[in-house]
Design a protein around this motif. Structure first.
Motif, PDB file in Angstrom:
ATOM      1  N   LEU A   1     102.743 -19.808  27.098  1.00 22.18           N
ATOM      2  CA  LEU A   1     102.534 -18.543  26.396  1.00 22.18           C
ATOM      3  C   LEU A   1     101.041 -18.369  26.190  1.00 22.18           C
ATOM      4  O   LEU A   1     100.261 -19.327  26.205  1.00 22.18           O
ATOM      5  CB  LEU A   1     103.301 -18.498  25.070  1.00 22.18           C
ATOM      6  N   SER A   2     100.672 -17.145  25.909  1.00 20.02           N
ATOM      7  CA  SER A   2      99.242 -16.834  25.722  1.00 20.02           C
ATOM      8  C   SER A   2      99.141 -15.668  24.756  1.00 20.02           C
ATOM      9  O   SER A   2      99.947 -14.728  24.820  1.00 20.02           O
ATOM     10  CB  SER A   2      98.594 -16.465  27.064  1.00 20.02           C
ATOM     11  N   LEU A   3      98.145 -15.809  23.840  1.00 16.83           N
ATOM     12  CA  LEU A   3      97.812 -14.718  22.929  1.00 16.83           C
ATOM     13  C   LEU A   3      96.513 -14.133  23.425  1.00 16.83           C
ATOM     14  O   LEU A   3      95.528 -14.859  23.599  1.00 16.83           O
ATOM     15  CB  LEU A   3      97.674 -15.217  21.502  1.00 16.83           C
TER      16      LEU A   3
ATOM     17  N   LEU B   1     101.284 -10.862  22.918  1.00 25.28           N
ATOM     18  CA  LEU B   1     101.936 -12.126  23.236  1.00 25.28           C
ATOM     19  C   LEU B   1     102.463 -12.019  24.660  1.00 25.28           C
ATOM     20  O   LEU B   1     103.210 -11.100  24.987  1.00 25.28           O
ATOM     21  CB  LEU B   1     103.093 -12.406  22.278  1.00 25.28           C
ATOM     22  N   VAL B   2     102.106 -12.984  25.501  1.00 22.03           N
ATOM     23  CA  VAL B   2     102.547 -12.993  26.902  1.00 22.03           C
ATOM     24  C   VAL B   2     103.258 -14.321  27.161  1.00 22.03           C
ATOM     25  O   VAL B   2     102.665 -15.393  26.940  1.00 22.03           O
ATOM     26  CB  VAL B   2     101.382 -12.825  27.883  1.00 22.03           C
TER      27      VAL B   2
ATOM     28  N   ILE C   1      99.965 -22.244  32.184  1.00 21.10           N
ATOM     29  CA  ILE C   1      99.623 -20.827  32.256  1.00 21.10           C
ATOM     30  C   ILE C   1      99.081 -20.542  33.655  1.00 21.10           C
ATOM     31  O   ILE C   1      98.205 -21.248  34.158  1.00 21.10           O
ATOM     32  CB  ILE C   1      98.582 -20.436  31.184  1.00 21.10           C
ATOM     33  N   HIS C   2      99.665 -19.533  34.279  1.00 22.31           N
ATOM     34  CA  HIS C   2      99.163 -19.049  35.567  1.00 22.31           C
ATOM     35  C   HIS C   2      98.354 -17.795  35.322  1.00 22.31           C
ATOM     36  O   HIS C   2      98.185 -17.342  34.179  1.00 22.31           O
ATOM     37  CB  HIS C   2     100.337 -18.782  36.522  1.00 22.31           C
ATOM     38  N   ASP C   3      97.847 -17.250  36.352  1.00 22.62           N
ATOM     39  CA  ASP C   3      97.090 -16.000  36.211  1.00 22.62           C
ATOM     40  C   ASP C   3      98.001 -14.933  35.634  1.00 22.62           C
ATOM     41  O   ASP C   3      99.034 -14.591  36.223  1.00 22.62           O
ATOM     42  CB  ASP C   3      96.537 -15.545  37.554  1.00 22.62           C
ATOM     43  N   LEU C   4      97.616 -14.478  34.428  1.00 19.11           N
ATOM     44  CA  LEU C   4      98.437 -13.480  33.751  1.00 19.11           C
ATOM     45  C   LEU C   4      97.742 -12.141  33.804  1.00 19.11           C
ATOM     46  O   LEU C   4      96.540 -12.049  33.550  1.00 19.11           O
ATOM     47  CB  LEU C   4      98.673 -13.864  32.292  1.00 19.11           C
ATOM     48  N   PRO C   5      98.393 -11.107  34.114  1.00 17.62           N
ATOM     49  CA  PRO C   5      97.762  -9.782  34.127  1.00 17.62           C
ATOM     50  C   PRO C   5      97.532  -9.288  32.701  1.00 17.62           C
ATOM     51  O   PRO C   5      98.211  -9.730  31.757  1.00 17.62           O
ATOM     52  CB  PRO C   5      98.797  -8.928  34.869  1.00 17.62           C
ATOM     53  N   ALA C   6      96.641  -8.384  32.560  1.00 19.29           N
ATOM     54  CA  ALA C   6      96.346  -7.810  31.235  1.00 19.29           C
ATOM     55  C   ALA C   6      97.495  -6.920  30.824  1.00 19.29           C
ATOM     56  O   ALA C   6      98.099  -6.241  31.647  1.00 19.29           O
ATOM     57  CB  ALA C   6      95.055  -7.011  31.277  1.00 19.29           C
ATOM     58  N   PRO C   7      97.837  -6.923  29.559  1.00 22.35           N
ATOM     59  CA  PRO C   7      98.939  -6.070  29.095  1.00 22.35           C
ATOM     60  C   PRO C   7      98.598  -4.608  29.338  1.00 22.35           C
ATOM     61  O   PRO C   7      97.470  -4.173  29.168  1.00 22.35           O
ATOM     62  CB  PRO C   7      99.048  -6.395  27.613  1.00 22.35           C
ATOM     63  N   THR C   8      99.607  -3.858  29.719  1.00 23.63           N
ATOM     64  CA  THR C   8      99.402  -2.434  30.016  1.00 23.63           C
ATOM     65  C   THR C   8     100.038  -1.531  28.976  1.00 23.63           C
ATOM     66  O   THR C   8      99.689  -0.355  28.900  1.00 23.63           O
ATOM     67  CB  THR C   8      99.992  -2.098  31.397  1.00 23.63           C
ATOM     68  N   ASP C   9     100.979  -2.053  28.229  1.00 21.12           N
ATOM     69  CA  ASP C   9     101.662  -1.218  27.237  1.00 21.12           C
ATOM     70  C   ASP C   9     101.164  -1.643  25.860  1.00 21.12           C
ATOM     71  O   ASP C   9     101.434  -2.754  25.400  1.00 21.12           O
ATOM     72  CB  ASP C   9     103.174  -1.410  27.344  1.00 21.12           C
ATOM     73  N   PRO C  10     100.421  -0.810  25.154  1.00 19.74           N
ATOM     74  CA  PRO C  10      99.845  -1.249  23.860  1.00 19.74           C
ATOM     75  C   PRO C  10     100.894  -1.451  22.789  1.00 19.74           C
ATOM     76  O   PRO C  10     100.666  -2.182  21.841  1.00 19.74           O
ATOM     77  CB  PRO C  10      98.870  -0.118  23.522  1.00 19.74           C
ATOM     78  N   ASP C  11     101.996  -0.841  22.885  1.00 20.48           N
ATOM     79  CA  ASP C  11     103.019  -0.939  21.837  1.00 20.48           C
ATOM     80  C   ASP C  11     104.322  -1.423  22.447  1.00 20.48           C
ATOM     81  O   ASP C  11     104.610  -1.138  23.605  1.00 20.48           O
ATOM     82  CB  ASP C  11     103.253   0.428  21.160  1.00 20.48           C
ATOM     83  N   GLY C  12     105.138  -2.075  21.669  1.00 18.13           N
ATOM     84  CA  GLY C  12     106.492  -2.464  22.071  1.00 18.13           C
ATOM     85  C   GLY C  12     106.533  -3.778  22.816  1.00 18.13           C
ATOM     86  O   GLY C  12     105.554  -4.542  22.885  1.00 18.13           O
ATOM     87  N   LEU C  13     107.682  -4.008  23.409  1.00 11.27           N
ATOM     88  CA  LEU C  13     107.991  -5.266  24.114  1.00 11.27           C
ATOM     89  C   LEU C  13     108.469  -4.901  25.502  1.00 11.27           C
ATOM     90  O   LEU C  13     109.295  -4.008  25.657  1.00 11.27           O
ATOM     91  CB  LEU C  13     109.064  -6.033  23.348  1.00 11.27           C
ATOM     92  N   ARG C  14     107.975  -5.679  26.474  1.00  8.61           N
ATOM     93  CA  ARG C  14     108.292  -5.367  27.865  1.00  8.61           C
ATOM     94  C   ARG C  14     108.510  -6.659  28.635  1.00  8.61           C
ATOM     95  O   ARG C  14     107.719  -7.594  28.494  1.00  8.61           O
ATOM     96  CB  ARG C  14     107.169  -4.551  28.491  1.00  8.61           C
ATOM     97  N   LEU C  15     109.627  -6.652  29.466  1.00  8.10           N
ATOM     98  CA  LEU C  15     109.963  -7.814  30.303  1.00  8.10           C
ATOM     99  C   LEU C  15     109.767  -7.415  31.759  1.00  8.10           C
ATOM    100  O   LEU C  15     110.424  -6.516  32.255  1.00  8.10           O
ATOM    101  CB  LEU C  15     111.413  -8.258  30.064  1.00  8.10           C
TER     102      LEU C  15
ATOM    103  N   LEU D   1     107.605 -12.127  33.213  1.00  7.35           N
ATOM    104  CA  LEU D   1     106.550 -12.007  32.179  1.00  7.35           C
ATOM    105  C   LEU D   1     107.093 -11.169  31.032  1.00  7.35           C
ATOM    106  O   LEU D   1     107.595 -10.057  31.255  1.00  7.35           O
ATOM    107  CB  LEU D   1     105.296 -11.344  32.752  1.00  7.35           C
ATOM    108  N   LEU D   2     106.976 -11.731  29.847  1.00  6.77           N
ATOM    109  CA  LEU D   2     107.388 -11.009  28.629  1.00  6.77           C
ATOM    110  C   LEU D   2     106.134 -10.663  27.835  1.00  6.77           C
ATOM    111  O   LEU D   2     105.381 -11.549  27.421  1.00  6.77           O
ATOM    112  CB  LEU D   2     108.320 -11.872  27.771  1.00  6.77           C
TER     113      LEU D   2
END
Length: 663
Positions: A81-83, A134-135, A97-111, A119-120
């Motif tokens: 996991l990564s913060l 949280l990723v 941890i592998h290469d994680l993309p930057a979050p694209t949705d500022p709000d909510g939870l996405r799988l 990726l959650l």
């Protein structure tokens, strides 16, 4: 497709296919269910931890962060996991941890589901000092492995089920096919005629009925065979009895046939002997009748004598026919091989038949073709007999017109020739039915012919047997009302290469021919042209050179006094000898004065070409006429008269070799 294959497909293939479809569907549903459960667990766990994680991050409570992140790592299949802050910089990282993309949705939870890597992403609450996410990095490979394990287990189960189904299908097919194969082999043996062993009755009702039917068929075949064998033995016994009876009858028939042959031989010998015995006194009667006819008799006595002469001739002809037929039936006719000349034979036959032709006013002509060889060998007596019979029949059944005898070459080999002799007439003709029975013994064309024309019906039968004995064939062509043509082939020994030389040489002398009968005129023209003469007609005689000889034919109507006077005046005006062919017997030919010191009158009792050269130097002297004697082929006797005598003073012989234009 065979019955075994169809049963195997139905018992093994269809259940396996259904089981495979069911297992595949169950595994697919199970795999989807596991993914759904994992998805629910991750989403629910993240939703529960995210608020607390945001507070711990805001208070910088490391112990709470550790506890919360350990709880998140404890979720199924979470690898790390990564913060991260708002720019994607990591604030805290736990696990792999592998290469994680930057979050694209500022709000909510996405799988995010990317094949085997999920990726959650979840945004932390707003209470944190800065925006954070949280990723979770999730690896779903264990789910795939579980799915493969379930597939392998299902495959083993299907294989086990297929084996069980195969055993069940094999047992079922075996139970069904064995009785059918036994029945098929039994039927094959029945088709070959061999009775097979009885079939065992299987427990299945359908197969039991089939086996009973085959057994009944075998029993019926055995019964039919026994009955047929009994019938064959009975028929064999009857046939043996019939053969014995037939053998006895054959012996009796053979004895009867031998007795009939012996009786026929005795009859033939008796007829032959009797014919000889009858012919001897009959010849004496005929001879004395002829002697008596030369004496002086009253008209009535001469009429009676003519009746006796005619009856004797008919009786002599009948005796001769019976004698010849008896010899042929008894096989006592032997053919001779002597030199012969067809011209002489035809001339002799026509000379004998000429009185009958003159009496009926018929034209009688003989044509021997140029290609017929002169030197031949055969039986002249039998050939003359056949020719005489056929010509006599043609004259007897012809009331007006002509009778023509033709002799031509049919086939030629090295030392053998085949002649075709035909006798055509213009008589009453024959129907097809009469023509078919014509050459049978004692058969005539009509039942009234023996009464009207005489005869016994043996002549043509004798001709057929003689021609066949000489190696030839005889046939007849006829149409009612149009005449008949009798022809036969005549194999003779001789060579066809030798050609006859001209009997005379006229050296271009001009001869005028005046003849009303077209075939005779053509024959005379051909003969004289072959001798080197120039032949003309009365219409063209005055335009060329002077004629050396005039050949004229006179009919019976020309013998009256008025016409004879006209002929005398015409003879007086001729500047050359004349040869008159008169269709009459010699006693009816009156003597005529000869202005040229001699004239030759020829009795033409049958219309055959026989021109002769009469020289004007014969000044009425008694003696033979200076015409060529026995000059060759178509010899013809003629009487010569002078002005000083009323009896024939000599006989002339002339020859002819006619051939139709088509030859």
């Amino acid at each position: 497709m065979s019955l075994k294959t169809r049963l195997m497909v139905m018992i093994l293939g269809l259940p396996l296919l259904l089981l495979t479809l069911l297992v595949g569907a169950a595994l697919a549903l199970e795999d989807r269910q596991r993914h759904a459960v994992l998805r629910d667990q991750l989403t629910h766990g993240a939703e529960l931890v995210v608020p607390a994680l945001g507070e711990a991050l805001a208070t910088q409570d490391e112990r709470a962060l550790t506890r919360l992140t350990d709880g998140l790592l404890a979720l199924p299949h979470v690898q790390g996991l990564s913060l991260q802050d708002g720019q994607g910089a990591p604030l805290l990282e736990r696990g792999r941890i592998h290469d994680l993309p930057a979050p694209t949705d500022p709000d909510g939870l996405r799988l995010l589901e990317r094949e085997r890597r999920w990726l959650l992403q979840a945004s932390l609450p707003d209470g944190a000092p800065m925006p954070a996410w949280l990723v979770l990095d999730i690896d779903t490979t264990p789910l795939l492995l579980t799915h493969y394990r379930h597939l392998a287990s299902a495959g083993l189960a299907l294989m086990l089920a297929g084996l069980l189904l195969f055993l069940a299908a094999y047992a079922t097919i075996r139970r069904l096919s064995q009785p059918l194969e036994d029945a098929g082999r039994a039927l094959d043996r029945l088709a070959l005629g061999v009775v097979p062993e009885r079939l065992a009755i299987p427990p299945a009702p359908e197969l039991a009925g089939l086996a009973r039917g085959v057994n009944d068929l075998a029993d019926h075949l055995e019964t039919a065979r026994e009955e047929m064998q009994a019938q064959i033995e009975q028929a064999t016994d009857e046939l043996q009895e019939s053969m014995e009876t037939i053998e006895v009858q054959n012996i009796e028939l053979d004895l009867a046939h031998r007795r009939a042959l012996e009786a026929n031989r005795v009859k033939s010998e008796f007829l032959a002997n009797m014919s000889h015995e009858i012919r001897t006194p009959l010849n004496g009667i005929v001879g004395f009748c002829r002697l008596l006819g030369r004496s002086r008799l009253e008209p009535r006595q001469r009429e009676w004598l003519d009746q006796v002469q005619r009856a004797c001739d008919n009786l002599l002809m009948l005796v001769n026919d019976v004698l010849d037929f008896s010899k042929l039936e008894a096989g006592r006719v032997e053919l001779e091989r002597l030199p012969l000349d067809m011209v002489g034979l035809v001339d002799e036959v026509l000379g004998l038949q000429a009185p009958l032709a003159q009496q009926k006013g018929l034209q009688l002509l003989g044509l021997v073709y140029d290609d017929v060889p002169a030197n031949l060998e055969g039986d002249p007596l039998r050939i003359r007999q056949v020719l005489t019979n056929l010509v006599n029949n043609a004259l007897k059944f012809t009331d007006r017109g002509e009778v023509i005898v033709r002799v031509m070459l049919e086939e030629a080999e090295a030392s053998r020739v085949v002649l075709r002799v035909s006798i055509s007439d213009t008589g009453m003709g024959l129907t097809d039915e009469a023509r078919r029975r014509l050459f049978q013994a004692f058969q005539q064309a009509d039942i009234s012919h023996p009464r009207e024309y005489g005869g016994t019906g043996l002549g043509l039968a004798i001709c057929r047997q003689l021609v066949e004995q000489m190696g030839g064939e005889i046939d007849a062509e006829s149409e009612p009302g149009k005449g008949s043509t009798f022809s036969f082939t005549l194999p003779l020994s001789g060579s066809a290469e030798s050609e006859r030389a001209p009997e005379l040489s006229l050296d271009g002398e001009v001869i005028v021919i005046e003849e009303l009968h077209p075939p005779t005129r053509r024959a005379l023209t051909h003969l004289l042209t072959r001798w080197g003469a120039r032949v003309t007609t009365p219409a063209t005689a005055g335009s060329g050179a002077a004629a050396s000889l005039v050949v004229a034919g006179l009919g019976h109507e020309d013998l009256d006094e008025a016409r004879l006077t006209g002929w005398r005046r015409r003879l007086d005006g001729l500047g050359c000898p004349a040869l008159l062919l008169v269709n009459a017997s010699p006693p009816t030919c009156r003597p005529s004065p000869c202005p040229m010191a001699a004239r030759c009158w020829a009795s033409r009792s049958h219309a055959r070409p026989w021109p002769t050269r009469c020289s004007a130097s014969w000044r009425g002297r008694p003696g033979p006429c200076p015409c060529p004697r026995r000059a060759g082929r178509r010899r013809r006797r003629c009487g010569c008269w002078s002005s000083m005598t009323t009896r024939p003073t000599g006989c002339c012989w002339a020859s002819c070799w006619p051939a139709p234009a088509s030859r």
